[in-house]
Design a protein around this motif. Structure first.
Motif: not given
Length: 255
Positions: A3-14
């Protein structure tokens, strides 16, 4: 995928998904500002309370997601913007306890526009924003000030001041005060009302003058010179005006 990596992609990966979600949040928060104004005319309506609850659930998700992807979770949760989001959530999910804080829902828009990721995205995607960033933010700051002070006037005066019956009256008073027009047909009662009037005049006039300044000065781009640190440059600058260092400002060329 966690979940953490999925949310990171949604919020931070550009990436495309993250960029689209960032614009969705911006539209969502802008719509919330309009909703706060419209819902003020239907206080106590069951439909409004249902919509409040649904909006509150989404804001809880967004708040929790930002905490999960943050490198400093305590700071995200209990910093200024975190506490502001908690008040927004309270005003949405517990209207009886938090309805007086409804106007603070507008701070979500301000928080989002101050996000480094969204600012970088806007500069990349929109030429107009890149060229007129200072003007855009001066206008946003003035609009947010008008909205928040209008809501403050409404929340503190309606029910006790016959001149302030709805948001339209509060907005009329706010605008006439910050422009120093002061027709005098609508006034605030009590010491707190007079103090609020002074605050509107001092800060409102300052923000209004700031907007006028950036509207009429030559447009400049925000690009930090690697040699001397000068931050603002002409849109067609090749060399830094301060130190002469060669600049590499992205440009679309001659129009």
């Amino acid at each position: 995928m966690s979940i953490s990596s999925s949310l990171s992609r949604l919020y931070e990966d550009g990436g495309a998904t993250s960029r689209g979600y960032g614009y969705f949040l911006l539209v969502f928060d802008g719509a919330m500002v309009l909703y706060v104004i419209i819902s003020s005319f239907f206080v106590g309506s069951a439909v409004v309370e249902i919509v409040d609850f649904l909006l509150g659930i989404f804001v809880v998700f967004d708040f929790a997601a930002r905490i999960i992807v943050s490198r400093n979770r305590l700071r995200t949760a209990f910093g200024f913007w975190g506490l502001a989001d908690m008040i927004v959530i309270l005003s949405l999910l517990a209207p009886i306890a938090g309805e007086g804080f409804a106007f603070l829902r507008v701070v979500r828009t301000f928080r989002l526009l101050r996000s480094y990721h969204l600012l970088r995205q806007l500069r990349t995607d929109f030429v107009f924003f890149r060229r007129h960033e200072a003007t855009v933010f001066a206008g946003i700051n003035l609009a947010l000030f008008i909205f928040v002070t209008t809501a403050l006037v409404f929340e503190t005066q309606h029910g006790s001041n016959p001149d302030i019956k709805d948001y339209a009256d509060a907005l009329y008073f706010t605008v006439t005060t910050l422009t120093t027009t002061g027709f005098g047909d609508v006034t605030l009662s009590g010491p707190s009302g007079r103090f609020l009037s002074v605050v509107i005049m001092i800060f409102g006039v300052s923000l209004f003058v700031r907007l006028i300044q950036v509207l009429f000065r030559p447009p400049k781009l925000e690009y930090e010179c690697p040699e001397c640190g000068l931050f603002l440059h002409e849109t067609d600058a090749i060399h830094c005006k301060h130190c002469g260092h060669v600049l590499h400002i992205r440009t679309e060329g001659a129009s």
